[in-house]
Design a protein around this motif. Structure first.
Motif, mmCIF file in Angstrom:
data_model
loop_
_atom_site.group_PDB
_atom_site.id
_atom_site.type_symbol
_atom_site.label_atom_id
_atom_site.label_comp_id
_atom_site.label_asym_id
_atom_site.label_seq_id
_atom_site.Cartn_x
_atom_site.Cartn_y
_atom_site.Cartn_z
ATOM 1 N N LEU A 117 0.839 -1.196 0.000
ATOM 2 C CA LEU A 117 0.000 0.000 0.000
ATOM 3 C C LEU A 117 0.876 1.250 0.000
ATOM 4 C CD1 LEU A 117 -3.228 0.751 0.884
ATOM 5 C CD2 LEU A 117 -1.904 1.701 2.760
ATOM 6 N N LYS A 165 1.138 4.107 -2.838
ATOM 7 C CA LYS A 165 0.912 5.522 -2.532
ATOM 8 C C LYS A 165 2.065 6.381 -3.013
ATOM 9 C CE LYS A 165 -0.910 6.866 1.415
ATOM 10 N NZ LYS A 165 -1.355 6.982 2.821
ATOM 11 N N TYR A 218 1.980 6.768 -6.748
ATOM 12 C CA TYR A 218 0.937 7.696 -7.157
ATOM 13 C C TYR A 218 1.394 9.134 -6.918
ATOM 14 C CZ TYR A 218 -3.564 9.817 -7.822
ATOM 15 O OH TYR A 218 -4.584 10.583 -8.305
ATOM 16 N N ILE A 231 -10.646 17.239 -0.381
ATOM 17 C CA ILE A 231 -11.130 15.947 -0.857
ATOM 18 C C ILE A 231 -10.445 14.777 -0.177
ATOM 19 C CG2 ILE A 231 -11.810 16.850 -3.114
ATOM 20 C CD1 ILE A 231 -9.272 15.724 -4.271
ATOM 21 N N GLY A 232 -9.716 15.058 0.894
ATOM 22 C CA GLY A 232 -9.270 13.954 1.734
ATOM 23 C C GLY A 232 -7.788 13.651 1.728
ATOM 24 N N ARG A 280 -12.567 12.005 3.618
ATOM 25 C CA ARG A 280 -12.223 11.117 2.524
ATOM 26 C C ARG A 280 -13.161 9.916 2.447
ATOM 27 N NH1 ARG A 280 -7.074 10.374 3.683
ATOM 28 N NH2 ARG A 280 -7.318 8.475 4.888
ATOM 29 N N ASP A 294 -7.775 11.688 -14.235
ATOM 30 C CA ASP A 294 -6.835 11.945 -13.144
ATOM 31 C C ASP A 294 -7.470 12.774 -12.042
ATOM 32 O OD1 ASP A 294 -4.683 10.467 -13.976
ATOM 33 O OD2 ASP A 294 -3.877 12.060 -15.250
ATOM 34 N N ILE A 322 -9.777 10.436 -9.859
ATOM 35 C CA ILE A 322 -9.183 9.481 -8.910
ATOM 36 C C ILE A 322 -8.383 10.167 -7.800
ATOM 37 C CG2 ILE A 322 -9.095 7.637 -10.630
ATOM 38 C CD1 ILE A 322 -6.121 8.075 -10.863
ATOM 39 N N LEU A 323 -8.279 11.484 -7.874
ATOM 40 C CA LEU A 323 -7.489 12.223 -6.884
ATOM 41 C C LEU A 323 -7.856 11.916 -5.420
ATOM 42 C CD1 LEU A 323 -5.184 13.959 -7.690
ATOM 43 C CD2 LEU A 323 -6.703 15.925 -7.797
ATOM 44 N N PRO A 324 -9.151 11.897 -5.065
ATOM 45 C CA PRO A 324 -9.462 11.661 -3.651
ATOM 46 C C PRO A 324 -9.139 10.246 -3.205
ATOM 47 C CG PRO A 324 -11.337 12.586 -4.834
ATOM 48 C CD PRO A 324 -10.349 12.166 -5.855
ATOM 49 N N TYR A 374 -6.337 8.635 -3.880
ATOM 50 C CA TYR A 374 -4.908 8.380 -3.710
ATOM 51 C C TYR A 374 -4.548 7.896 -2.302
ATOM 52 C CZ TYR A 374 -0.687 9.878 -1.518
ATOM 53 O OH TYR A 374 0.376 9.932 -0.674
ATOM 54 N N PRO A 375 -5.026 8.602 -1.229
ATOM 55 C CA PRO A 375 -4.563 8.191 0.092
ATOM 56 C C PRO A 375 -5.055 6.798 0.493
ATOM 57 C CG PRO A 375 -5.467 10.408 0.145
ATOM 58 C CD PRO A 375 -5.876 9.792 -1.160
ATOM 59 N N THR A 376 -6.048 6.267 -0.208
ATOM 60 C CA THR A 376 -6.510 4.917 0.130
ATOM 61 C C THR A 376 -5.530 3.872 -0.365
ATOM 62 O OG1 THR A 376 -7.705 4.646 -1.944
ATOM 63 C CG2 THR A 376 -8.922 5.647 -0.139
ATOM 64 N N GLY A 377 -4.680 4.244 -1.333
ATOM 65 C CA GLY A 377 -3.689 3.309 -1.845
ATOM 66 C C GLY A 377 -4.269 2.209 -2.714
ATOM 67 N N ARG A 413 -4.067 1.658 -9.049
ATOM 68 C CA ARG A 413 -4.463 2.666 -10.010
ATOM 69 C C ARG A 413 -5.402 2.130 -11.080
ATOM 70 N NH1 ARG A 413 -2.421 7.766 -11.698
ATOM 71 N NH2 ARG A 413 -2.563 7.914 -13.952
ATOM 72 N N ARG A 466 -15.788 12.766 -9.247
ATOM 73 C CA ARG A 466 -14.733 12.833 -8.242
ATOM 74 C C ARG A 466 -15.325 12.672 -6.842
ATOM 75 N NH1 ARG A 466 -11.314 18.275 -7.578
ATOM 76 N NH2 ARG A 466 -13.305 18.949 -6.737
#
Ligand SMILES: Nc1ncnc2c1ncn2[C@@H]1O[C@H](COP(=O)(O)OP(=O)(O)OP(=O)(O)O)[C@@H](O)[C@H]1O
Ligand SMILES: [Mg+2]
Lengths: 378, 225
Positions: free
Chosen positions: A3, A7, A10, A278-279, B83, B103, B106-108, B110-113, B116, B155
């Motif tokens: 993970l 990350k 990305y 957005i988080g 999020r 792109d 999918i920005l929000p 990203y932190p979920t990992g 892609r 989004r």
């Protein structure tokens, strides 16, 4: 772990995309940055290489050189003088040297004419350094004439060209036989330019010099250690100038960093706000910007350093010539040996990349920790 | 779903230009319902949205999400709540210029990992659902207002949020596009999402999709009856 990797990937993707989006601005920044690193690196590489070179030449030079002073000026060593010096206790090897400077009006350069202690060319032949090979287009078996100070033309055959050595001094050298030398400079037999001597016990060098000065009041002994010290002081003085240059560059660099630091554009602030809203976590935003700064500064560092390396070692630091001209008094022409020092690179890196990365992070951090509610009102 | 009690919000607190944008709000936002905030400009609708959506903290008062008091949580947790539970549709869309529609969407996430390719597949699905599949690789600044809004909606949905928050969603759209948005809104409501929006557009607040309209004035709710 997976993970985390996903990350980071990305994040780097996004960073690259975001760098590409502000192409002109980032390229401009990169250019200024690279020039600064180039200047700093050039200066450090140059001074460092010079020091090394000088040290190398000096270790090969004799421990003591004796000049004779007449009316405060360096004069010829008369016959019998060498024997007197040789009688001083502690002197091991002694040798009269013959050398002089010759100004070549054709190339407007100074050559050092010299009779080598060993393997001197036969009369009428000379061995030249690479500088003459270059500037006068000389090759083996070519003939060349020099007009002596008395106005007479002396012709020589080039017996050989000295290899492109790292030694500073060899480049403008013209080696000839004792007979040719005496004829050219009108040196009477038994006279010498100076005396080179070595001392049996290195600890005794100073004592020998004192005895020498007492026995021969017109003798000026020059100790290698002293020359080293003189050079060091000259180097220090040069380094003062260099340091001034350096601080100017650092100042410019500081301004650049500060500009970047204070100049978080409205667009960038807005983006940070959006990402947070957005988080994205504060840390993610900062990491992303950190990658951005790091990419720019690393690229600039590498480009600037490589350019400086080429500048100093392949173009003999041509851009600094006006500032550092004084070196030429010591060594009319020289080729620096390429040399990279790990600590030096690390220092440069520390002074260029780290402050930038840090300066960039402050405003980002400030923007990233504020509430993202402003995105609702843009 | 979300309950706010005694919310007050001051801007520039303690300074000459101190301004109380919200002045004692008690509101319960019901799960799986569409709630609309209505009121004149400056009445505090947007401010209330930022507080409910954890984008800002109230000066006074409490916010409960699913019974849990989240008012005092550190920023890290609020970010996570935003999020995981909220999807935002901003009035100005707030897309990131220079990035493609996909792109941006999918920005929000990203932190979920999440991988892609998985995200991209989901984003394409969402775009196709809003009849925008053919614009997936277009840079967002080249899209029309209506297209941009649909990208913004995608989004907002990429992390499959329970709550969708939309500020003046039809303000930048013409009547036709506004009508389309109402269709999308109806869909979201059918998916059992909780929706909170602000609007003074009659098309929105008088629509049958909206379950409840809350009126605001001068930072207070107007209690009917
Ligand atoms: N950052 C801020 N600093 C100072 N005052 C603010 C700030 N944000 C909002 N306000 C004020 O708070 C009040 C409420 O603003 P808000 O945006 O919530 O109103 P609104 O109901 O959304 O209005 P509109 O219908 O025009 O969007 C306004 O008077 C506004 O000027
Ligand atoms: Mg508003």
């Amino acid at each position: 772990m997976k993970l985390w990797l996903a990350k980071q990937r990305y994040l780097i993707d996004f960073t690259l995309a975001s760098l590409a989006r502000r192409k002109t601005r980032n390229l401009g920044l990169l250019a200024v940055y690279t020039v600064l690193v180039f200047m700093l690196s050039s200066v450090t590489l140059y001074t460092h290489a010079l020091r090394q070179e000088a040290a190398r030449v000096l270790t090969a030079s004799p421990e003591v050189i004796v000049q004779r002073m007449v009316a405060g000026r360096h004069d010829l060593i008369p016959p019998g003088y060498i024997e007197k010096v040789g009688r001083i206790r502690g002197v091991q090897k002694i040798e009269g040297r013959l050398w002089g400077y010759y100004y070549d009006a054709v190339t407007k350069a100074n050559y050092t004419f010299m009779v080598p202690a060993e393997n001197a060319p036969v009369a009428g032949e000379i061995v030249v350094g690479p500088a003459l090979e270059r500037s006068r287009g000389l090759a083996k078996n070519n003939g060349i004439s020099f007009r002596s100070y008395s106005g007479k033309l002396h012709s020589f055959i080039v017996a050989d060209v000295l290899p492109q050595a790292s030694e500073l001094i060899s480049a403008d050298l013209v080696l000839m036989s004792e007979a040719s030398f005496r004829a050219f400079f009108d040196y009477p037999v038994g006279h010498y330019t100076d005396i080179a001597l070595s001392v049996a016990n290195p600890q005794e060098v100073r004592n020998v010099a004192l005895k020498l000065a007492a026995a021969l009041p017109d003798a000026r002994p020059i100790l290698r250690d002293e020359v080293l010290r003189t050079y060091a002081s000259i180097y220090d003085w040069r380094e003062g100038i260099v340091l001034a240059l350096l601080s100017a560059a650092i100042l410019a660099f500081g301004i650049l960093a500060w500009e970047k630091a204070s100049g978080l554009s409205a667009e960038e602030k807005r983006e940070i706000g959006i990402l947070k809203a957005i988080g994205w976590e504060t840390g993610d935003v900062i990491k992303m910007k950190f990658w951005e700064g790091l990419l720019i500064s690393l690229t600039a560092f590498l480009a600037g350093f490589v350019a400086a390396y080429v500048h100093v070692f392949h173009f003999a630091a041509a851009l600094f010539e006006p500032v550092l001209k004084g070196w030429a008094v010591l060594y009319p022409r020289f080729q620096l040996t390429p040399h990279i020092d790990g600590l030096q690179v690390a220092t440069l890196f520390f002074f260029t990349v780290v402050p930038y990365a840090a300066a960039v992070l402050v405003p980002i951090w400030k923007a990233a920790i504020t509430d993202p509610d402003s995105v609702m009102r843009s | 779903m979300i309950e706010v009690t005694g919310i007050r919000k001051a801007f520039n607190q303690g300074r000459d230009n101190e301004y109380w944008a919200l002045d004692g709000i008690d509101l319960h936002i019901e799960a799986k319902k569409v709630t609309a905030l209505r009121g004149p400009s400056g009445s505090g609708k947007t401010t209330l949205l930022t507080i409910v959506g954890c984008l800002a903290r109230p000066t006074e008062g409490r916010v409960h999400l699913l019974g849990e008091d989240i008012s005092g949580l550190p920023e890290r947790f609020l970010t996570e709540i935003r999020r995981k539970r909220f999807g935002f549709i901003f009035q100005q869309f707030n897309l990131i210029k220079g990035l493609t529609a996909l792109d941006n969407i999918i920005l929000p996430a990203y932190p979920t990992g999440r991988p892609r390719h998985e995200l991209l597949a989901r984003a394409e699905e969402l775009l196709a659902g809003l009849k925008l599949g053919h614009r997936r690789d277009a840079k967002v600044e080249w899209l029309s207002g209506g297209e941009q809004q649909r990208v913004a909606i995608c989004r907002a949905l990429i992390n499959d949020p329970e709550v969708v928050i939309a500020d003046e969603p039809t303000a930048n759209l013409d009547t036709h596009l506004a009508g389309e948005f109402m269709g999308i809104l109806e869909n979201l409501a059918d998916q059992d999402r909780t929706i909170l929006l602000t609007s003074h557009d009659p098309l929105v607040v008088e629509s049958s999709v909206v379950h409840r309209v809350v009126d605001m004035r001068d930072g207070k709710l107007i209690v009917h009856g």
